[in-house]
Structure formats: structure tokens, C-alpha cells
Design a protein around this motif. Structure first.
Motif, PDB file in Angstrom:
ATOM      1  N   MET A   1     -50.130  56.427  41.422  1.00 24.31           N
ATOM      2  CA  MET A   1     -48.944  55.814  42.012  1.00 24.31           C
ATOM      3  C   MET A   1     -48.072  55.195  40.904  1.00 24.31           C
ATOM      4  O   MET A   1     -48.604  54.630  39.942  1.00 24.31           O
ATOM      5  CB  MET A   1     -49.354  54.729  43.010  1.00 24.31           C
ATOM      6  CG  MET A   1     -49.895  55.283  44.322  1.00 24.31           C
ATOM      7  SD  MET A   1     -48.589  56.038  45.318  1.00 24.31           S
ATOM      8  CE  MET A   1     -49.531  56.512  46.771  1.00 24.31           C
ATOM      9  N   PRO A   2     -46.743  55.292  41.017  1.00 25.07           N
ATOM     10  CA  PRO A   2     -45.855  54.721  40.004  1.00 25.07           C
ATOM     11  C   PRO A   2     -46.009  53.202  39.918  1.00 25.07           C
ATOM     12  O   PRO A   2     -46.261  52.521  40.914  1.00 25.07           O
ATOM     13  CB  PRO A   2     -44.453  55.101  40.514  1.00 25.07           C
ATOM     14  CG  PRO A   2     -44.668  56.234  41.462  1.00 25.07           C
ATOM     15  CD  PRO A   2     -46.017  56.018  42.065  1.00 25.07           C
ATOM     16  N   LEU A   3     -45.814  52.666  38.698  1.00 27.27           N
ATOM     17  CA  LEU A   3     -45.897  51.221  38.496  1.00 27.27           C
ATOM     18  C   LEU A   3     -44.824  50.471  39.278  1.00 27.27           C
ATOM     19  O   LEU A   3     -44.982  49.289  39.585  1.00 27.27           O
ATOM     20  CB  LEU A   3     -45.762  50.899  37.000  1.00 27.27           C
ATOM     21  CG  LEU A   3     -47.016  51.094  36.134  1.00 27.27           C
ATOM     22  CD1 LEU A   3     -46.698  50.817  34.681  1.00 27.27           C
ATOM     23  CD2 LEU A   3     -48.133  50.196  36.629  1.00 27.27           C
ATOM     24  N   ALA A   4     -43.724  51.158  39.595  1.00 28.64           N
ATOM     25  CA  ALA A   4     -42.667  50.516  40.369  1.00 28.64           C
ATOM     26  C   ALA A   4     -43.190  50.018  41.713  1.00 28.64           C
ATOM     27  O   ALA A   4     -42.714  49.006  42.243  1.00 28.64           O
ATOM     28  CB  ALA A   4     -41.508  51.491  40.589  1.00 28.64           C
ATOM     29  N   ALA A   7     -44.448  46.480  41.416  1.00 26.46           N
ATOM     30  CA  ALA A   7     -43.384  45.472  41.466  1.00 26.46           C
ATOM     31  C   ALA A   7     -42.977  45.181  42.902  1.00 26.46           C
ATOM     32  O   ALA A   7     -42.781  44.021  43.292  1.00 26.46           O
ATOM     33  CB  ALA A   7     -42.181  45.945  40.649  1.00 26.46           C
ATOM     34  N   LEU A   8     -42.851  46.240  43.712  1.00 23.07           N
ATOM     35  CA  LEU A   8     -42.507  46.058  45.121  1.00 23.07           C
ATOM     36  C   LEU A   8     -43.617  45.319  45.860  1.00 23.07           C
ATOM     37  O   LEU A   8     -43.348  44.468  46.723  1.00 23.07           O
ATOM     38  CB  LEU A   8     -42.246  47.412  45.776  1.00 23.07           C
ATOM     39  CG  LEU A   8     -41.034  48.198  45.249  1.00 23.07           C
ATOM     40  CD1 LEU A   8     -40.984  49.578  45.897  1.00 23.07           C
ATOM     41  CD2 LEU A   8     -39.738  47.445  45.515  1.00 23.07           C
ATOM     42  N   ALA A   9     -44.865  45.625  45.521  1.00 21.48           N
ATOM     43  CA  ALA A   9     -46.007  44.958  46.166  1.00 21.48           C
ATOM     44  C   ALA A   9     -46.046  43.469  45.816  1.00 21.48           C
ATOM     45  O   ALA A   9     -46.408  42.639  46.661  1.00 21.48           O
ATOM     46  CB  ALA A   9     -47.313  45.633  45.774  1.00 21.48           C
ATOM     47  N   ALA A 116     -39.635  53.136  47.816  1.00 17.25           N
ATOM     48  CA  ALA A 116     -41.019  53.566  47.609  1.00 17.25           C
ATOM     49  C   ALA A 116     -41.192  55.036  47.975  1.00 17.25           C
ATOM     50  O   ALA A 116     -41.848  55.795  47.249  1.00 17.25           O
ATOM     51  CB  ALA A 116     -41.962  52.698  48.445  1.00 17.25           C
ATOM     52  N   ALA A 117     -40.605  55.445  49.098  1.00 12.81           N
ATOM     53  CA  ALA A 117     -40.719  56.841  49.525  1.00 12.81           C
ATOM     54  C   ALA A 117     -40.035  57.777  48.542  1.00 12.81           C
ATOM     55  O   ALA A 117     -40.460  58.930  48.367  1.00 12.81           O
ATOM     56  CB  ALA A 117     -40.122  57.007  50.918  1.00 12.81           C
ATOM     57  N   GLY A 118     -38.983  57.289  47.891  1.00 10.02           N
ATOM     58  CA  GLY A 118     -38.267  58.122  46.931  1.00 10.02           C
ATOM     59  C   GLY A 118     -38.946  58.244  45.580  1.00 10.02           C
ATOM     60  O   GLY A 118     -38.523  59.039  44.739  1.00 10.02           O
ATOM     61  N   LEU A 119     -39.985  57.462  45.352  1.00 13.96           N
ATOM     62  CA  LEU A 119     -40.681  57.479  44.068  1.00 13.96           C
ATOM     63  C   LEU A 119     -41.761  58.550  43.994  1.00 13.96           C
ATOM     64  O   LEU A 119     -42.286  58.816  42.908  1.00 13.96           O
ATOM     65  CB  LEU A 119     -41.323  56.110  43.802  1.00 13.96           C
ATOM     66  CG  LEU A 119     -40.364  54.938  43.553  1.00 13.96           C
ATOM     67  CD1 LEU A 119     -41.138  53.621  43.542  1.00 13.96           C
ATOM     68  CD2 LEU A 119     -39.610  55.120  42.233  1.00 13.96           C
ATOM     69  N   VAL A 120     -42.115  59.130  45.137  1.00 21.74           N
ATOM     70  CA  VAL A 120     -43.244  60.061  45.179  1.00 21.74           C
ATOM     71  C   VAL A 120     -42.832  61.360  45.859  1.00 21.74           C
ATOM     72  O   VAL A 120     -41.729  61.480  46.404  1.00 21.74           O
ATOM     73  CB  VAL A 120     -44.442  59.438  45.943  1.00 21.74           C
ATOM     74  CG1 VAL A 120     -44.942  58.201  45.218  1.00 21.74           C
ATOM     75  CG2 VAL A 120     -44.044  59.092  47.375  1.00 21.74           C
ATOM     76  N   ARG A 176     -37.595  45.598  35.672  1.00 21.25           N
ATOM     77  CA  ARG A 176     -38.219  46.339  34.576  1.00 21.25           C
ATOM     78  C   ARG A 176     -38.743  47.702  35.005  1.00 21.25           C
ATOM     79  O   ARG A 176     -38.637  48.688  34.248  1.00 21.25           O
ATOM     80  CB  ARG A 176     -39.380  45.507  34.024  1.00 21.25           C
ATOM     81  CG  ARG A 176     -40.175  46.138  32.916  1.00 21.25           C
ATOM     82  CD  ARG A 176     -39.509  45.979  31.592  1.00 21.25           C
ATOM     83  NE  ARG A 176     -40.335  46.494  30.515  1.00 21.25           N
ATOM     84  CZ  ARG A 176     -39.957  46.505  29.247  1.00 21.25           C
ATOM     85  NH1 ARG A 176     -38.770  46.019  28.912  1.00 21.25           N
ATOM     86  NH2 ARG A 176     -40.743  46.993  28.310  1.00 21.25           N
ATOM     87  N   LEU A 177     -39.319  47.799  36.201  1.00 22.30           N
ATOM     88  CA  LEU A 177     -40.093  48.982  36.560  1.00 22.30           C
ATOM     89  C   LEU A 177     -39.432  49.903  37.576  1.00 22.30           C
ATOM     90  O   LEU A 177     -39.715  51.107  37.587  1.00 22.30           O
ATOM     91  CB  LEU A 177     -41.467  48.547  37.107  1.00 22.30           C
ATOM     92  CG  LEU A 177     -42.351  47.754  36.138  1.00 22.30           C
ATOM     93  CD1 LEU A 177     -43.614  47.287  36.869  1.00 22.30           C
ATOM     94  CD2 LEU A 177     -42.713  48.587  34.928  1.00 22.30           C
ATOM     95  N   VAL A 178     -38.612  49.366  38.452  1.00 22.03           N
ATOM     96  CA  VAL A 178     -38.012  50.203  39.501  1.00 22.03           C
ATOM     97  C   VAL A 178     -36.820  50.969  38.934  1.00 22.03           C
ATOM     98  O   VAL A 178     -35.897  50.353  38.386  1.00 22.03           O
ATOM     99  CB  VAL A 178     -37.570  49.345  40.707  1.00 22.03           C
ATOM    100  CG1 VAL A 178     -36.829  50.198  41.735  1.00 22.03           C
ATOM    101  CG2 VAL A 178     -38.785  48.683  41.349  1.00 22.03           C
TER     102      VAL A 178
END
Length: 409
Positions: A1-4, A7-9, A116-120, A176-178
Motif C-alpha cells: 500500500m502507498p505511504l500516502a 498519512a490519511l490514516a 485513497a481509491a485513486g492511489l491504487v 509530504r506523502l500525498v
């Protein structure tokens, strides 16, 4: 899973902590301001109403802002609200701080779900949404008990300053991450509003209100239920809520995983099982061990519905999902308020302290009925589309066919 997603979590963890920790600190806040417990309870009601109203309001205000920047602005608003709550010299300012913080809640989870859905990859969207919501569920296991302990030990204001610090951490993580996710070209407010003309979007939101409302019909009255019916001591309620929170964490992750494989079957199973377990809770609430197990299952089954419901809204409102996603977060809080009110009515009617469980079971069963209806409508539309496609491909084959040769004499 992306590190972004981490950050959201983190942002979700801070929001989940501030939403629920106030319930454990009401006596301290009421004593500090010299108000009654019912008056202090307005801090809970005000927050819930702020979520319902703030979800669409903040999303609309952010229609011309990139999603990353909007998430950062929402975290700034969240930080400001918690700092105001921590430093408020009067109860009215404390309430204002709670409302300010709540305005960020719905839009953060709504926009965060889209990000989040757009990251995967498409087949992992529900899992990514679940990963973000893990921050909210872990808040109930770690953040709320720890925040309550700190507030009771060193003063409730310290808890809200720590929550504000969590908001700063989430803000830095997002910055930083998103990655930047600009809004799709041509999508304006009218496109976002058009999603609400889709009956499947409305059905998914109604499932959210009724399904998660079923959970809160029971959980709102868990303290008197566990002490009055099951016979637990007051001090035991904290670890019972930890069990509920652990169930939420597990159910959220399982719901996200299986929703990516079979979304509607996942909803059928989780809502049906939730209705059954809530009905059983009316009986198991009178036995300590059975009550503890049932409470954990309610948390698991309740949050197993969250990723699939949120993904259902995103899928059905594809092209302009941001506002619909945020409004669906408000629908969770609307369900909470509705269920708490209905649960209070049946108790006031003299039906017993466990009667809210029947209310919750009926609400969850109603959500299951809507899920079945939604699935049937979807299958009907697919069959209709299939017939149209079949007919349109068959017709050219006939028209392109060479005419028969004339008979020779």
C-alpha cells in the motif's frame, strides 16, 4: 500500500479520537465549566450535526481546489477547532471549537476516500479506503481510551492539545506523502450534484444511514446495558469498548478486502449477519461472556459495511464522486443520531434497557432489504443493456447481408 495512505490514516486517527473521546470526559468538562451533564452533552450533539452539515458545505467550497490542498486545509481547520476547544475559557467557545473541528470530519473522509481509491489499482480501491478508515477504528482502541486516561489524570484540556498535535502530524504527512490529484477537467458543482439523481447513489446512502445506525442503536446505550443487564462493574465498560474497537478494526479490514472481490455479496452477508447479531444481543446482553463476544461481533460486522458502502457510492457516482462521498460520511452520523433517538424512545416507553438492540436489528434488516433492491435493479439494468447491445449488433449483420441472386430462367 502507498505511504500516502498512512498519512490519511493518521488524519483519520486524530479525527476519530476527537469525535469519541469527549464521551469519556463529559464529567470533567461539565465540572470545569459549571454546567450539567446534559448540557455538556451538547458537545457530542453539536459535533454530530457539524459533520452532517459540514460534509457537503466544505466539499462545495473546495470544488475549485485540488484534492490534496483541500485535505490540507481541512486538517488546518481541524487543528484550529481542537486548539480552541483546549483553550476555551467559556462553555460556548468550547462548543464552537467542537463545531469548527467537526466541519472538517465529513469532507476529510469523503475527499480522502476518493484520493485513497485513486492511489491504487481499480481492483484494490475498497482495500485502500479501508486502510484510511483503519485510523478511525484504531482511534477507538487506542486513541479514545488513552485520551480519556490523560484527560482524567492531567486535565481534559491536555487531551485536546494532543489531538491538535495529531492533526499537525497528519497535515505534515499529507503535505509530504500525498501526491497531487487535480480535479478532473470539466467537473463542476453541477456535475457533483448530478450524482444525486442516480437512484443507486441514494440507495447506498440510505443503506449507510440504516445499516450503521443499527450499530449505534445498541452502542449509544452500552454503559447502562452492560452494567444493568449483564452485571458488569462501571470500570469494566472501558475494556468492553476496547473489544468493540478491536472488532471494528478487524471488520473494517475484512470488509475492504472482500468488497474488492464481491461488493454486493459482502454487503448482503455483513448486513444480514449484523441484523441477526443485534437481535441476539437482546438475549446475550444478560450474560457477561456472551455479551462481550456479541459486542465484538457488532463492531466487526458494523464496520465490515463501511468500505463496501463507501466504494459503492464512489462507483455509482463515478466521474464526480467527491460530494457524494462526503455526503455519505454525513449519512453515517445521521444514522447515529437517528438510532440513538429511536433507542431512547423504546427505553422511555418502558420496553427495557436492551430494547434498543431490537431497533438496531430492524434498522440493519431494512438496510439489507435496500441492498437486495439495489442489486436487483442493477441486474435488471445490465440485462436491459445486454439486450440493447445484442440487438444493435444483430441488426447490422442483417442489413449487410447480400441480397439473394435473382432466379435464372
Amino acid at each position: 500500500m502507498p505511504l500516502a495512505l498512512l498519512a490519511l490514516a493518521i488524519g483519520a486517527f486524530g479525527i476519530g479520537t476527537t469525535e469519541f473521546v469527549i464521551m469519556g470526559l463529559l464529567p470533567e468538562v461539565a465540572a470545569d465549566y459549571g454546567v450539567s451533564i446534559p448540557t455538556a452533552g451538547h458537545l457530542v450533539t453539536g459535533y454530530a450535526l457539524g459533520v452532517v452539515l459540514g460534509a457537503p458545505l466544505m466539499t462545495v467550497l473546495g470544488t475549485r481546489v485540488s484534492r490534496k490542498r483541500m485535505l490540507m486545509l481541512l486538517m488546518v481547520l481541524f487543528i484550529a477547532g481542537n486548539v480552541l476547544s483546549a483553550l476555551a475559557p467559556a462553555f460556548g467557545l468550547m462548543l464552537l471549537g467542537r463545531i469548527v473541528a467537526s466541519l472538517a470530519h465529513g469532507a476529510f473522509f469523503g475527499i480522502g476516500s476518493v484520493v485513497a481509491a485513486g492511489l491504487v489499482a481499480p481492483e484494490k480501491k475498497a482495500g485502500a479506503i479501508a486502510m484510511m478508515f483503519t485510523g478511525l477504528t484504531v482511534a477507538n482502541v487506542v486513541g479514545v481510551p488513552l485520551g480519556t486516561f490523560i484527560g482524567q489524570s492531567t486535565g481534559w484540556r491536555a487531551t485536546f492539545l494532543i489531538v491538535a498535535a495529531l492533526g499537525v502530524l497528519g497535515l505534515l504527512g499529507i503535505a509530504r506523502l500525498v501526491p497531487e490529484q487535480p480535479r478532473p477537467e470539466g467537473v463542476r458543482l453541477r456535475h457533483e450534484l448530478a450524482a444525486f439523481r442516480n437512484v443507486q447513489v441514494l440507495l447506498a446512502m440510505a443503506m449507510t444511514v440504516l445499516g450503521f445506525g443499527g450499530v449505534f442503536a445498541a452502542i449509544t446505550y452500552i454503559t447502562p446495558m452492560m452494567t444493568g443487564a449483564a452485571g458488569f462493574a462501571d470500570a469494566s465498560v472501558t475494556w468492553l469498548l476496547v473489544l468493540f474497537g478491536l472488532g471494528m478494526v478487524g471488520g473494517n479490514l475484512v470488509g475492504g478486502r472482500f468488497a474488492d472481490r464481491a461488493l454486493m455479496p459482502m454487503l448482503y452477508v455483513s448486513l444480514g449477519a449484523l441484523a441477526l447479531v443485534l437481535a441476539l444481543f437482546t438475549f446475550t446482553a444478560h450474560h457477561k461472556a456472551a455479551a462481550a463476544v456479541t459486542l465484538t461481533l457488532i463492531g466487526a460486522l458494523g464496520f465490515a459495511t463501511v468500505p463496501p458502502l463507501q466504494k459503492r457510492v464512489l462507483d455509482q457516482a463515478s466521474g464526480a464522486p467527491t460530494l457524494a462521498s462526503a455526503v455519505n460520511i454525513g449519512a453515517f452520523n445521521l444514522g447515529n443520531a437517528l438510532a440513538a433517538w429511536l433507542g431512547g424512545l423504546v427505553i422511555a416507553a418502558g420496553l427495557g434497557i436492551t430494547a434498543p438492540n431490537w431497533v438496531g436489528a430492524l434498522l440493519a434488516a431494512s438496510a439489507l432489504g435496500l441492498a437486495v433492491l439495489s442489486g436487483a435493479l442493477e441486474r435488471r439494468d445490465r440485462r436491459g443493456a445486454s439486450r440493447i447491445v445484442t440487438g444493435s449488433t444483430a441488426e447490422p449483420a442483417l442489413t449487410n447481408e447480400a441480397p439473394p441472386a435473382p432466379a435464372r430462367s
